[in-house]
Write a protein that holds these residues in place. Structure first.
Motif, PDB file in Angstrom:
ATOM      1  N   GLU A  78      93.671  40.702  81.061  1.00  0.00           N
ATOM      2  CA  GLU A  78      94.029  40.372  82.331  1.00  0.00           C
ATOM      3  C   GLU A  78      94.139  42.217  83.538  1.00  0.00           C
ATOM      4  OE1 GLU A  78      94.837  37.086  83.697  1.00  0.00           O
ATOM      5  OE2 GLU A  78      93.667  36.245  84.069  1.00  0.00           O
ATOM      6  N   GLU A  79      95.537  42.037  82.792  1.00  0.00           N
ATOM      7  CA  GLU A  79      96.286  43.672  82.610  1.00  0.00           C
ATOM      8  C   GLU A  79      95.964  44.646  82.776  1.00  0.00           C
ATOM      9  OE1 GLU A  79     100.465  41.065  82.805  1.00  0.00           O
ATOM     10  OE2 GLU A  79      99.925  42.847  80.979  1.00  0.00           O
ATOM     11  N   GLU A  81      91.947  45.036  82.026  1.00  0.00           N
ATOM     12  CA  GLU A  81      90.878  45.146  83.644  1.00  0.00           C
ATOM     13  C   GLU A  81      91.760  45.770  85.010  1.00  0.00           C
ATOM     14  OE1 GLU A  81      87.378  45.758  85.272  1.00  0.00           O
ATOM     15  OE2 GLU A  81      87.666  45.058  82.686  1.00  0.00           O
ATOM     16  N   TYR A  82      93.102  45.457  85.665  1.00  0.00           N
ATOM     17  CA  TYR A  82      94.246  45.638  86.345  1.00  0.00           C
ATOM     18  C   TYR A  82      94.531  47.284  86.240  1.00  0.00           C
ATOM     19  CZ  TYR A  82      97.398  45.061  89.722  1.00  0.00           C
ATOM     20  OH  TYR A  82      97.619  45.864  91.558  1.00  0.00           O
ATOM     21  N   ASP A 175      99.554  36.384  91.983  1.00  0.00           N
ATOM     22  CA  ASP A 175      99.102  37.422  91.393  1.00  0.00           C
ATOM     23  C   ASP A 175      97.634  37.624  91.521  1.00  0.00           C
ATOM     24  OD1 ASP A 175     101.265  37.321  89.750  1.00  0.00           O
ATOM     25  OD2 ASP A 175     100.683  35.904  88.297  1.00  0.00           O
ATOM     26  N   ARG A 176      96.456  36.141  91.846  1.00  0.00           N
ATOM     27  CA  ARG A 176      95.113  36.794  92.200  1.00  0.00           C
ATOM     28  C   ARG A 176      95.184  37.572  93.544  1.00  0.00           C
ATOM     29  NH1 ARG A 176      94.976  30.837  91.384  1.00  0.00           N
ATOM     30  NH2 ARG A 176      94.555  30.325  93.719  1.00  0.00           N
ATOM     31  N   ARG A 178      97.305  40.172  94.007  1.00  0.00           N
ATOM     32  CA  ARG A 178      97.035  42.077  93.462  1.00  0.00           C
ATOM     33  C   ARG A 178      95.559  41.823  93.483  1.00  0.00           C
ATOM     34  NH1 ARG A 178     101.290  44.881  92.920  1.00  0.00           N
ATOM     35  NH2 ARG A 178     102.684  43.411  93.495  1.00  0.00           N
ATOM     36  N   VAL A 179      95.175  40.773  92.561  1.00  0.00           N
ATOM     37  CA  VAL A 179      93.569  41.175  91.847  1.00  0.00           C
ATOM     38  C   VAL A 179      93.004  42.093  92.813  1.00  0.00           C
ATOM     39  CG1 VAL A 179      91.972  41.312  90.757  1.00  0.00           C
ATOM     40  CG2 VAL A 179      94.390  40.583  89.948  1.00  0.00           C
ATOM     41  N   ALA A 182      93.702  45.368  94.695  1.00  0.00           N
ATOM     42  CA  ALA A 182      93.119  46.515  93.602  1.00  0.00           C
ATOM     43  C   ALA A 182      91.822  47.031  93.750  1.00  0.00           C
ATOM     44  CB  ALA A 182      93.515  46.360  91.665  1.00  0.00           C
ATOM     45  N   ARG A 183      90.452  45.656  94.557  1.00  0.00           N
ATOM     46  CA  ARG A 183      89.506  46.098  94.479  1.00  0.00           C
ATOM     47  C   ARG A 183      88.968  46.459  95.905  1.00  0.00           C
ATOM     48  NH1 ARG A 183      88.598  39.967  91.690  1.00  0.00           N
ATOM     49  NH2 ARG A 183      87.908  40.377  90.304  1.00  0.00           N
ATOM     50  N   VAL A 213      99.683  39.786  87.128  1.00  0.00           N
ATOM     51  CA  VAL A 213      98.205  39.766  87.617  1.00  0.00           C
ATOM     52  C   VAL A 213      97.519  39.006  87.004  1.00  0.00           C
ATOM     53  CG1 VAL A 213      96.075  40.864  86.953  1.00  0.00           C
ATOM     54  CG2 VAL A 213      98.057  42.331  86.999  1.00  0.00           C
ATOM     55  N   THR A 215      93.275  36.694  87.208  1.00  0.00           N
ATOM     56  CA  THR A 215      91.490  36.168  87.842  1.00  0.00           C
ATOM     57  C   THR A 215      91.139  35.021  87.351  1.00  0.00           C
ATOM     58  OG1 THR A 215      90.871  36.975  85.482  1.00  0.00           O
ATOM     59  CG2 THR A 215      92.221  38.660  87.506  1.00  0.00           C
TER      60      THR A 215
END
Length: 299
Positions: A78-79, A81-82, A175-176, A178-179, A182-183, A213, A215
């Motif tokens: 996940e990190e 991909e982040y 954590d979600r 933060r994703v 980023a999007r 991070v 998802t």
């Protein structure tokens, strides 16, 4: 420093040299964890190139480079991909249509016999059914601009008090988020939400600074409901393919379990409540069924 730089710096600090086969020379170190030159060595890239990447002075990066950095910093899938999202991110403003829930989706929401919500790109609660009101409370009581799910986790006592393992729920929500950030880099409403939570809650500040991070698209939540007591509910996030950035979140209990029966009883007491939702920006509301007073539902 940019989010990319802050993320890489935080992940460098979390890796000890001896963990990746490097000598722990230079003690005491000026900074914890790995130095930039050590990350560059492990990722097989020049120190200058890695430094420019961390400082936000590189507009693109190859997949080989990102994979090398991910391996050097021992990033999770996940990190990794982040990291890719941060490098490839382009500012994207929210559209007015983000808050509009199509009639077929509202009809689907009304037909469900389990608590369900429709969320927007910033975790805005755009629509909900009677079962969700029974499980949580009437979201119409919350002003639309404040109707973000992550906001309620921290700042709404009725919501926060439901969760037995609140710390786990809240940390995962950060954590979600933060994703999501980023999007949609540069989203002013999302930045405002992060700022508000940072000001008003020390736990949020701590977890946000940790650059976690996650998802997750499902799991189990343990609740202590003021009416029916303890509940174990499975939650799922389902992507709405006909509406960009909207998701359907459902809460279910295994058939035949005590939680299933408790939710059934709880929902039966609220069966007359119609599907509700609205536009958080405009402050309006609507109902996919007839309203209680024959006009726009507000209860």
């Amino acid at each position: 420093m940019s989010e990319l730089g802050e993320f890489l710096k935080a992940k460098r600090a979390a890796v000890a040299p001896e963990d990746v086969g490097l000598p722990a020379v230079g003690n005491p170190r000026r900074v914890p964890g790995l130095r930039r030159e050590e990350v560059a060595l492990l990722a097989s890239v020049s120190v200058d190139h890695y430094t420019r990447l961390e400082q936000g002075r590189v507009s693109a990066a190859s997949e080989n480079l990102l994979s090398g950095i991910a391996q050097a910093l021992r990033l999770s899938r996940e990190e990794h991909e982040y990291l890719r999202m941060l490098v490839q991110a382009r500012p994207r403003r929210g559209r007015a249509g983000d808050a509009e829930v199509a009639a077929p989706l509202r009809d689907l929401l009304a037909s469900l016999t389990t608590p369900a919500l429709v969320l927007g790109p910033r975790t805005d609660i755009l629509a909900w059914n009677a079962e969700a009101v029974a499980l949580f409370f009437d979201f119409a009581e919350i002003p639309p601009p404040q109707r973000a799910l992550v906001r309620m986790v921290f700042l709404e006592p009725r919501f926060r008090g439901l969760f037995v393992n609140w710390s786990q729920v809240a940390a995962e929500a950060v954590d979600r988020l933060r994703v999501v950030a980023a999007r949609t880099p540069g989203d002013p409403r999302l930045n405002q939400l992060v700022g508000e939570l940072s000001v008003h809650d020390s736990d949020f500040r701590r977890w946000w600074a940790g650059h976690g991070v996650r998802t997750l698209a499902g799991g189990r939540k343990h609740l202590n409901h003021p009416v029916v007591g303890e509940l174990e509910l499975d939650w799922q996030v389902l992507q709405v393919l006909t509406a960009q950035d909207q998701t359907l979140v459902t809460y279910t209990a295994p058939a035949g379990s005590p939680s299933h029966e408790a939710v059934r009883i709880l929902c039966s007491w609220n069966a007359a409540i119609p599907v509700m939702g609205g536009n958080p920006e405009a402050g309006d509301s609507y109902s996919s069924a007839h309203s209680l007073d024959g006009d726009t539902a507000s209860h």
